[in-house]
Motif scaffolding. Structure first.
Motif, PDB file in Angstrom:
ATOM      1  N   PRO A  27     -37.079 -32.396 -28.440  1.00  0.00           N
ATOM      2  CA  PRO A  27     -36.603 -32.830 -27.125  1.00  0.00           C
ATOM      3  C   PRO A  27     -37.715 -33.437 -26.262  1.00  0.00           C
ATOM      4  CG  PRO A  27     -36.563 -30.430 -27.283  1.00  0.00           C
ATOM      5  CD  PRO A  27     -36.905 -30.953 -28.638  1.00  0.00           C
ATOM      6  N   LEU A 153     -31.949 -29.290 -17.289  1.00  0.00           N
ATOM      7  CA  LEU A 153     -33.051 -29.227 -18.250  1.00  0.00           C
ATOM      8  C   LEU A 153     -34.404 -29.275 -17.541  1.00  0.00           C
ATOM      9  CD1 LEU A 153     -31.771 -31.519 -21.141  1.00  0.00           C
ATOM     10  CD2 LEU A 153     -32.268 -29.063 -21.268  1.00  0.00           C
ATOM     11  N   TRP A 157     -37.165 -26.505 -17.998  1.00  0.00           N
ATOM     12  CA  TRP A 157     -38.470 -26.845 -18.580  1.00  0.00           C
ATOM     13  C   TRP A 157     -39.591 -26.479 -17.621  1.00  0.00           C
ATOM     14  CZ3 TRP A 157     -38.458 -31.922 -21.897  1.00  0.00           C
ATOM     15  CH2 TRP A 157     -37.461 -31.826 -22.872  1.00  0.00           C
TER      16      TRP A 157
END
Length: 170
Positions: A27, A153, A157
């Motif tokens: 990713p 996300l 993160w």
């Protein structure tokens, strides 16, 4: 013989290799690739002087007038030293004004100048057109979900980045 060798070398130098499958599956690679493409698209289609972080700061100042620089740094995902540099550059360009807080001289209160408001209006129009183009490959009914997913996300993160180092299983 020299010509044939040179020709082979030229073909190797210009051949474009596909990224390895394990890299494509990561990713972080996808995020970096998207960000690089976004920077190039921003520069070409929105503004080659005003940066995305500067646009974010101008947007945050409009949304939260008379807020201090440190508070807005978190809102635009910049660390405080980067935020200070971005604000100094925009102040020099006449896009924002920075003033000492009446309650704490160390804090800088931010406001848009008339030039900053005008620039923000124009850049916002260009940015929205770019957003539409970037999401053109996604069905219209799913486009709002993309921003939600990316921001979810991003927040996750950021939390991972703040954790102790991840150790490989032994």
């Amino acid at each position: 013989m020299g010509e044939a060798l040179r020709s082979r070398r030229d073909r190797r130098a210009t051949a474009s290799a596909a990224p390895p499958a394990d890299l494509v599956a990561a990713p972080g690679y996808g995020a970096r690739r998207m960000y690089q493409a976004y920077l190039a698209a921003w520069s070409r289609h929105v503004d080659d002087v005003l940066t995305g972080p500067q646009f974010a700061v101008l947007s945050a100042i409009r949304a939260y007038p008379d807020s201090d620089q440190s508070s807005l740094a978190g809102a635009v995902a910049l660390d405080t030293s980067t935020m200070a540099d971005v604000c100094r550059r925009m102040e020099r360009r006449g896009l924002i004004a920075r003033a000492e807080s009446p309650h704490d001289a160390r804090r800088k209160i931010l406001s848009l100048t008339a030039d900053g408001a005008t620039a923000l209006d124009e850049i916002t129009r260009r940015t929205r057109r770019l957003d539409q183009e970037l999401l053109a490959a996604v069905p219209e009914e799913q486009r709002g979900d993309i921003a939600v997913l990316l921001n979810t996300l991003g927040a996750h993160w950021e939390s991972v980045a703040g954790r102790p180092p991840i150790r490989a299983a032994e």
